[in-house]
Design a protein around this motif. Structure first.
Motif, PDB file in Angstrom:
ATOM      1  N   LEU A  31       0.832  -1.209   0.000  1.00 15.35           N
ATOM      2  CA  LEU A  31       0.000   0.000   0.000  1.00 15.35           C
ATOM      3  C   LEU A  31       0.864   1.255   0.000  1.00 15.35           C
ATOM      4  N   CYS A  32       1.851   1.297   0.869  1.00 18.87           N
ATOM      5  CA  CYS A  32       2.731   2.472   0.946  1.00 18.87           C
ATOM      6  C   CYS A  32       3.520   2.648  -0.349  1.00 18.87           C
ATOM      7  N   ALA A  33       4.020   1.555  -0.893  1.00 17.00           N
ATOM      8  CA  ALA A  33       4.771   1.624  -2.149  1.00 17.00           C
ATOM      9  C   ALA A  33       3.872   2.123  -3.274  1.00 17.00           C
ATOM     10  N   PHE A  34       2.644   1.624  -3.327  1.00 19.68           N
ATOM     11  CA  PHE A  34       1.710   2.075  -4.357  1.00 19.68           C
ATOM     12  C   PHE A  34       1.398   3.558  -4.214  1.00 19.68           C
ATOM     13  N   LEU A  35       1.208   4.020  -2.984  1.00 20.75           N
ATOM     14  CA  LEU A  35       0.914   5.445  -2.769  1.00 20.75           C
ATOM     15  C   LEU A  35       2.078   6.327  -3.227  1.00 20.75           C
TER      16      LEU A  35
END
Length: 169
Positions: A31-35
């Motif tokens: 999730l953090c990487a995608f954001l």
């Protein structure tokens, strides 16, 4: 700028969650990487002082009056632009693909070798003003491309039992 603050808060939340629960979760990392990827890849071409110049150079590579045609860029960067241009000459596609190319090898490196992946993302995000400037502007994209290739080289070097081969090179 407000979006960058929210990104920090979300990543900090997952860092605290990992530390307090003493459990590494791939969902939080993803999730953090995608954001982070979305903030750079889905930006408007007018976000930052130079993003438009890069997009203009990408869309009009033969035009001699674009800023980077006059200023000059690395041959490898011209090749990268040409390869992306084979698929599309859309500025939004260009921004997203360059974000993918610059972030995914770094994410792969973190995912493979970090014991606390979200913390590594946080350190990557905050290791100086460089990342913030990349999120707000686009001029550091070429430097992040170098970091991405270095990350790939390290992964291949480790995979090859710390010996140099054609993949590492």
């Amino acid at each position: 700028m407000e979006e960058f603050f929210y990104l920090y808060v979300i990543i900090l939340f997952f860092v605290l969650r990992e530390v307090l629960m003493r459990k590494v979760t791939n969902k939080g990392f993803c999730l953090c990487a995608f954001l982070m990827l979305a903030m750079v890849g889905l930006r408007d071409i007018h976000c930052g002082a130079d993003t438009w110049n890069y997009c203009d150079f990408f869309v009009n590579p033969k035009k001699s009056t674009t800023y980077y045609s006059i200023q000059g860029v690395e041959p490898g960067f011209r090749v990268l632009n040409s390869i992306i241009g084979i698929f599309s000459h859309n500025e939004n596609f260009y921004l997203f693909v360059t974000a993918l190319i610059t972030f995914c090898p770094i994410y792969w490196y973190i995912g493979k070798y970090s014991s606390c992946k979200v913390m590594s993302l946080f350190v990557f995000l905050t290791f100086g003003t460089a990342t913030m400037m990349y999120f707000m502007s686009f001029y550091l994209m070429r430097q992040y491309l170098s970091i991405a290739f270095l990350s790939l080289a390290i992964v291949f070097y480790k995979k090859n039992n710390e010996k140099i081969n054609k993949n590492v090179v």
